[in-house]
Every structure is written in C-alpha cells, then in structure tokens.
Enzyme design. Structure first.
Site, mmCIF file in Angstrom:
data_model
loop_
_atom_site.group_PDB
_atom_site.id
_atom_site.type_symbol
_atom_site.label_atom_id
_atom_site.label_comp_id
_atom_site.label_asym_id
_atom_site.label_seq_id
_atom_site.Cartn_x
_atom_site.Cartn_y
_atom_site.Cartn_z
ATOM 1 N N ASP A 150 29.763 -16.506 0.099
ATOM 2 C CA ASP A 150 30.876 -15.975 -0.377
ATOM 3 C C ASP A 150 32.066 -16.188 0.404
ATOM 4 O O ASP A 150 32.966 -15.399 0.657
ATOM 5 C CB ASP A 150 30.517 -14.005 -0.654
ATOM 6 C CG ASP A 150 29.644 -13.997 -2.104
ATOM 7 O OD1 ASP A 150 29.310 -14.882 -2.505
ATOM 8 O OD2 ASP A 150 29.037 -12.868 -2.003
ATOM 9 N N GLU A 151 32.016 -17.303 0.916
ATOM 10 C CA GLU A 151 33.153 -17.536 2.307
ATOM 11 C C GLU A 151 33.940 -17.907 1.321
ATOM 12 O O GLU A 151 35.467 -18.503 2.071
ATOM 13 C CB GLU A 151 33.119 -19.020 3.236
ATOM 14 C CG GLU A 151 31.434 -17.567 4.233
ATOM 15 C CD GLU A 151 30.644 -17.627 3.636
ATOM 16 O OE1 GLU A 151 30.018 -18.001 2.985
ATOM 17 O OE2 GLU A 151 29.982 -17.427 4.420
ATOM 18 N N LYS A 154 40.990 -16.788 3.069
ATOM 19 C CA LYS A 154 41.670 -15.635 2.948
ATOM 20 C C LYS A 154 42.104 -14.699 3.847
ATOM 21 O O LYS A 154 42.072 -13.858 3.825
ATOM 22 C CB LYS A 154 40.218 -14.769 2.237
ATOM 23 C CG LYS A 154 39.311 -14.693 1.251
ATOM 24 C CD LYS A 154 38.102 -13.980 0.807
ATOM 25 C CE LYS A 154 38.954 -13.430 -0.538
ATOM 26 N NZ LYS A 154 37.645 -12.637 -1.475
ATOM 27 N N ALA A 155 42.861 -15.837 4.122
ATOM 28 C CA ALA A 155 43.759 -14.878 5.277
ATOM 29 C C ALA A 155 44.803 -14.273 4.312
ATOM 30 O O ALA A 155 44.948 -13.253 5.478
ATOM 31 C CB ALA A 155 44.896 -16.223 5.592
ATOM 32 N N GLY A 161 26.722 -17.128 -6.214
ATOM 33 C CA GLY A 161 27.902 -17.119 -7.003
ATOM 34 C C GLY A 161 29.255 -17.653 -6.743
ATOM 35 O O GLY A 161 29.653 -17.030 -5.346
ATOM 36 N N HIS A 162 29.210 -18.757 -6.922
ATOM 37 C CA HIS A 162 30.709 -20.172 -6.103
ATOM 38 C C HIS A 162 32.440 -19.455 -7.540
ATOM 39 O O HIS A 162 32.102 -20.199 -7.985
ATOM 40 C CB HIS A 162 30.374 -21.550 -5.826
ATOM 41 C CG HIS A 162 28.793 -21.063 -5.037
ATOM 42 N ND1 HIS A 162 28.792 -22.391 -4.220
ATOM 43 C CD2 HIS A 162 28.331 -20.494 -4.027
ATOM 44 C CE1 HIS A 162 28.015 -21.966 -3.418
ATOM 45 N NE2 HIS A 162 27.910 -20.915 -3.441
HETATM 46 P P1 GDP Z 1 31.215 -18.548 -2.242
HETATM 47 O O1 GDP Z 1 30.569 -17.879 -2.891
HETATM 48 O O2 GDP Z 1 31.510 -19.256 -1.104
HETATM 49 O O3 GDP Z 1 31.851 -20.197 -3.488
HETATM 50 O O4 GDP Z 1 32.323 -17.523 -2.195
HETATM 51 P P2 GDP Z 1 32.211 -16.037 -3.669
HETATM 52 O O5 GDP Z 1 33.002 -17.501 -5.014
HETATM 53 O O6 GDP Z 1 31.127 -15.700 -4.259
HETATM 54 O O7 GDP Z 1 33.621 -15.245 -2.946
HETATM 55 C C1 GDP Z 1 34.800 -15.782 -2.605
HETATM 56 C C2 GDP Z 1 35.666 -14.470 -3.562
HETATM 57 O O8 GDP Z 1 37.186 -15.358 -2.600
HETATM 58 C C3 GDP Z 1 35.967 -15.420 -4.527
HETATM 59 O O9 GDP Z 1 36.457 -14.360 -6.067
HETATM 60 C C4 GDP Z 1 37.218 -16.060 -5.156
HETATM 61 O O10 GDP Z 1 37.856 -16.096 -5.431
HETATM 62 C C5 GDP Z 1 38.243 -15.522 -3.869
HETATM 63 N N1 GDP Z 1 38.409 -15.894 -2.707
HETATM 64 C C6 GDP Z 1 39.054 -17.348 -2.248
HETATM 65 N N2 GDP Z 1 39.920 -17.620 -1.591
HETATM 66 C C7 GDP Z 1 40.778 -17.340 -1.476
HETATM 67 C C8 GDP Z 1 41.656 -16.786 -0.206
HETATM 68 O O11 GDP Z 1 42.280 -17.669 0.208
HETATM 69 N N3 GDP Z 1 42.454 -15.690 -0.876
HETATM 70 C C9 GDP Z 1 41.812 -14.476 -1.948
HETATM 71 N N4 GDP Z 1 42.467 -13.005 -1.857
HETATM 72 N N5 GDP Z 1 40.703 -14.931 -2.043
HETATM 73 C C10 GDP Z 1 40.092 -15.858 -2.230
HETATM 74 P P1 IMO Z 2 27.176 -17.673 -1.987
HETATM 75 O O1 IMO Z 2 26.613 -19.111 -2.038
HETATM 76 C C1 IMO Z 2 26.519 -13.515 -0.222
HETATM 77 C C2 IMO Z 2 21.975 -12.092 0.090
HETATM 78 C C3 IMO Z 2 21.470 -11.041 -0.938
HETATM 79 C C4 IMO Z 2 20.215 -10.501 -0.238
HETATM 80 C C5 IMO Z 2 19.840 -11.579 0.921
HETATM 81 C C6 IMO Z 2 18.153 -12.313 0.031
HETATM 82 O O2 IMO Z 2 27.836 -17.109 -3.381
HETATM 83 O O3 IMO Z 2 27.530 -17.019 -0.893
HETATM 84 P P2 IMO Z 2 18.342 -13.206 -2.374
HETATM 85 O O4 IMO Z 2 19.276 -13.149 -3.719
HETATM 86 O O5 IMO Z 2 18.759 -14.291 -2.062
HETATM 87 O O6 IMO Z 2 16.915 -13.165 -2.792
HETATM 88 O O7 IMO Z 2 19.244 -12.403 -1.426
HETATM 89 O O8 IMO Z 2 20.832 -12.320 0.554
HETATM 90 N N1 IMO Z 2 22.673 -13.195 -0.991
HETATM 91 C C7 IMO Z 2 24.096 -13.389 -0.501
HETATM 92 N N2 IMO Z 2 24.777 -12.880 -0.153
HETATM 93 N N3 IMO Z 2 26.145 -14.623 -0.992
HETATM 94 C C8 IMO Z 2 25.767 -15.065 -1.791
HETATM 95 O O9 IMO Z 2 25.393 -16.370 -1.938
HETATM 96 C C9 IMO Z 2 23.876 -15.246 -1.189
HETATM 97 N N4 IMO Z 2 23.233 -15.172 -2.026
HETATM 98 C C10 IMO Z 2 22.627 -14.307 -2.002
HETATM 99 O O10 IMO Z 2 22.353 -9.971 -1.618
HETATM 100 O O11 IMO Z 2 21.031 -9.715 1.004
HETATM 101 MG MG MG Z 3 29.324 -16.805 -3.713
#
Ligand code: GDP
Ligand code: IMO
Ligand code: MG
Length: 422
Positions: free
Chosen positions: A14-15, A330-331, A41-42
């Site tokens: 979730d970076e 997310k600075a 979840g991207h």
């Molecule tokens: P991913 O799994 O690495 O693609 O990341 P996620 O989508 O799960 O989580 C990142 C969350 O942070 C999402 O809700 C994005 O819309 C949000 N996001 C991404 N970049 C930034 C940022 O620079 N600032 C803020 N406030 N939110 C961000």
């Molecule tokens: P993205 O691509 C954050 C975590 C789960 C759990 C562990 C194992 O959006 O960054 P799993 O379902 O793979 O058996 O879960 O890994 N996890 C994630 N945490 N972002 C994800 O994907 C994740 N995919 C799995 O929360 O701790």
């Molecule tokens: Mg994610």
C-alpha cells in the site's frame, strides 16, 4: 535490446504503487504484473474519480499501453470478471490491451475457503490474510497440482477441476467448513467462460519479443518487500516473491534484462494484518496518521496500523531489491506533525544496537531508536520541486544520505497530478 524496469513496494504494501504505475505508464509500451493476485488493491486517481484495481495492471487507463498479467500471478476468474465489468463504463479497450499468461495459476473458490479454514485454525496467530485464497493457491502451484489459465482451453479442464476440488473438500471437511459447492462452481465456470474471451498468451515469449523490438516495459509489483515469502517477517508474509527477482521468475525475463528498480515507500510506515512493526504508534499520533492518510485497506477496508519511517527495514529492502531510485509517497500526510521521527536503529533485548533486521524479528522486542526532525507543518499544495519547504528538503536529504539512493519523486496527494519529479 531494451530493459524491464521494476516498480515495487519497500514496506508492507500500500505504498502507492498503483498511482505511480499510472503516472509512469505513458513512458512505457507495456505494464506487467508479476506476482500476487487479488490480495492487492492498487488505487489510481484522476479527473476526480478513484479506481481500485486488484488483478488488472495499473497501466490499463493509458490507451497506448499493453497490460500483461504474468505467469507469476494467481488469478481469480470471478474477481477478474467483476473488475472488468466495473471498468465497462470507461470504454477501455480491454480486449485489445489486456493479455493474460496461460501459465498464471487459477484461484478456485475452494482456495478462498481453505484460506478461511487455515486462518481460523491459527486462532490468535492468524496471519491477517486478505482471505483471497493466495496462500492455498501458491501451495497447490508449488505442490505441482494447481490449475493454470491455459488449462481452461483443454477438454479435460472440468475433470481436472473435479479432481483438485475433491482434494480440497477433504481438507475443508476436516475443518468443518460448510459451503454450497453447486453455487460456487457455477459462478466459477461462468467466470472461466468469460476469461476465455481474453487474449491468453505465452507472456514470456511476448515480453522477450517486445524487449528485442526495443519496447519499454514496466513490471508492477504487488504487496511489498517486507511481506516477501523469503525476506519478510515469516510467517507473517504473503506467499509470493515480491522482490525484484520475482519479476524475473514471474515474467520470464532474465536478470540481465532488468533496468531501473523503482523502490516506492511512504514517508512513514503502515501495515495491515498481523506481524512485527517496530515503529508502530498505538497512540493519538498513530490515529492522526491513519486519519490524515486515510489508512484503510483498499481490498478489505481494514484500518491500517501506522507508525514512523523505519530505516533499518528500508535499508534491507533496498539491498534485496537493488533499488536504483526511491519514490517517496504521501509526504502530505506528515504536514500536520510539528516533529517527525525517523527510526535509524533498533535496540534489541540483549542491548545490541543495530541497523540490520534481526532473524528473530517476530519474537524480538525491538525498541526503535529515533532521530527527531522539525516538520514542515504546512500544506504542500502549490509547491514545486524548486521551492519545497526547507524542512521537507532536510527530511529528503537525510533519507537520501542514510539510504544511499536518490529520491527522484515525491508524491503530495492521491491524484495523478500531485506528483513532484526531482
Ligand atoms: P498500492 O497498493 O501500493 O497501490 O497502494 P494503495 O492504493 O493500496 O494505497 C495507497 C493509498 O494512498 C491510496 O488510497 C492512494 O489513493 C493514496 N495515495 C497515493 N499517493 C498519495 C499521496 O501522495 N498522498 C496521499 N494523501 N494519498 C496518496
Ligand atoms: P498491495 O499490492 C498490504 C498482507 C495481508 C496479510 C498478509 C498475507 O495493495 O500493496 P495474503 O492475503 O497475501 O495471504 O495476506 O499480507 N497483504 C497486503 N498488505 N497491501 C497488499 O497489497 C497486501 N496483500 C497482502 O494483510 O497481512
Ligand atoms: Mg494496496
């Protein structure tokens, strides 16, 4: 011959990988996912709309970009169908722009049930899995009994499905799990028919031909390095190789064809699910981070655990992945903090001070050692690379010195446009 650039998470997922792949995609002919599945979840945001992708690569909104789901991915046809249906209203040409490896492994409904059963059996020690069937599917792949996407084209597919589900039923029975297979199977077979309408390919050939033709390719990681099956905080990890090497095995490209490695990290840390998190804040400050960063899972909606940035674990991720550029996300979430803390070292229970991740990372009572810096404490709206607040520049400079890799991008909001290239 061109190269494959890799973008991957350096923390616990979730970076902000989805956002940045979408931002970078116009520079690439191909975007390819190489591991994981619908546990991901991207999130992408543009024109006031937020999209969350689970299995479809994040280049899908860019008209000229080919999107490939590679062999290292585990694919759930039911979730795939619903994702494609959600995209319908945007008139994307998914039948022309989306390709799926025949060697990707199929997630069956029974894999999801097994995930539930295994988690329940673990009780207090549960992994905190997303329950998408990731672990049980990779288990079957490694156990050499999985079903692959290409198998759906074979006359014996149904027979092989029956054989594998019979094995699963036995285990599920032992766990006392109740389910309606007739319903689940019909939903699955319906989704499999839907999947047949897509371009099922031998993606390793396609990708290597693209490389020969000089195409630019971006490999999109899922999860993060600290959730890697080998290098994460085992057993609190996912079941795939989330690191750069995973892009080689998950796409069929040789290590010598890897180019840039973009390591993406948040200006702080989050983790969802169980497992060690040395800098976790179980207080008002953690609550504030969760609120400011809207830190709730994109796949499960669970609140994410929040804490300060952790340099020992980032250094570890950078080492394992051979990161060449760092992207800081997310600075803006730190705008509200007058003081920002950076964990530079760990103090272990025997008194050792180290900047390395200990083998016993799960059992160890790690005490983070912090350096404090002044926060910038103002909104980052309207700032450009040339006039960033001095305190933010100091923060970036300190991280670059400690991590020894340049930070080439700073993200200041979820939208495509809220991106500063340095
Ligand atoms: P991913 O799994 O690495 O693609 O990341 P996620 O989508 O799960 O989580 C990142 C969350 O942070 C999402 O809700 C994005 O819309 C949000 N996001 C991404 N970049 C930034 C940022 O620079 N600032 C803020 N406030 N939110 C961000
Ligand atoms: P993205 O691509 C954050 C975590 C789960 C759990 C562990 C194992 O959006 O960054 P799993 O379902 O793979 O058996 O879960 O890994 N996890 C994630 N945490 N972002 C994800 O994907 C994740 N995919 C799995 O929360 O701790
Ligand atoms: Mg994610």
């Amino acid at each position: 011959m061109s190269k494959v650039d890799v973008l991957l998470g350096l923390q616990w997922g979730d970076e902000g990988k989805g956002k940045i792949v979408d931002v970078l995609a116009p520079k690439y002919d191909v975007v390819a996912r190489f591991q994981g599945g619908p546990n991901a979840g991207h999130t992408l945001e543009f024109d006031g709309i937020k999209h969350v992708l689970h299995q479809i690569p994040s280049g899908i909104f860019r008209e000229k970009t080919k999107n490939i789901i590679g062999n290292g991915v585990v694919l759930d046809p039911i979730i795939f169908k619903s994702e494609i249906e959600k995209l319908k209203k945007y008139n994307l040409n998914v039948h022309a722009n989306l390709f799926i490896s025949k060697k990707a492994t199929l997630i069956l409904p029974t894999h999801r049930l097994l995930d539930q059963a295994y988690e329940k059996a673990k009780g207090e020690n549960k992994i905190g899995s997303t329950l998408k069937g990731i672990g049980p599917t990779y288990q079957d792949k490694i156990g050499r009994q999985g079903l692959r996407v290409g198998d759906i084209l074979s006359d014996s597919f149904k027979e092989r499905l029956d054989k594998l589900t019979q094995i699963h039923f036995k285990i599920l029975k032992e766990h006392g799990l109740e389910f309606n297979w007739t319903e689940l199977e019909s939903q699955f077979l319906d989704a499999v028919e839907f999947l047949k309408g897509f371009r099922l390919i031998e993606s390793e050939y396609v990708l290597n031909q693209e490389l020969k033709a000089g195409s630019t390719i971006l490999a999109e990681g899922a999860q993060g390095a600290l959730l890697d099956i080998d290098f994460g905080s085992y057993p609190f990890v996912t079941s795939s190789s989330t690191v750069t090497a995973g892009a080689c095995t998950g796409l069929g490209v040789a290590p010598s064809h890897i180019g840039e490695v973009y390591g993406i990290f948040k200006a702080y840390s989050t983790r969802v699910g169980s497992g060690p998190f040395p800098t976790e804040l179980n207080d008002d400050q953690g609550e504030l981070m969760r609120k400011e960063g809207n830190e709730f899972g994109s796949t499960t909606g669970r609140p994410r655990r929040c804490g300060w940035i952790d340099l020992p674990s980032l250094k570890y991720s950078i080492m394992i992945n051979g990161v060449t550029q760092l992207l800081m996300m997310k600075a803006d979430v730190l705008n509200v903090f007058p003081i920002i803390k950076i964990c530079t070292h760990y103090k272990l229970s025997d008194g050792t001070v180290t900047d390395m991740v200990p083998y016993e990372v799960v059992k160890e009572k790690i005490i983070p050692i912090y350096k404090e810096m002044k926060g910038w404490n103002i909104s980052l709206k309207g700032f450009t690379k040339d006039n960033l607040p001095a305190a933010l520049n100091e923060y970036i400079k300190f991280l670059e010195t400690e991590l020894n890799v340049p930070i080439t991008l700073v993200s200041t909001g979820p939208d495509r446009t809220q991106t500063i290239l340095r």
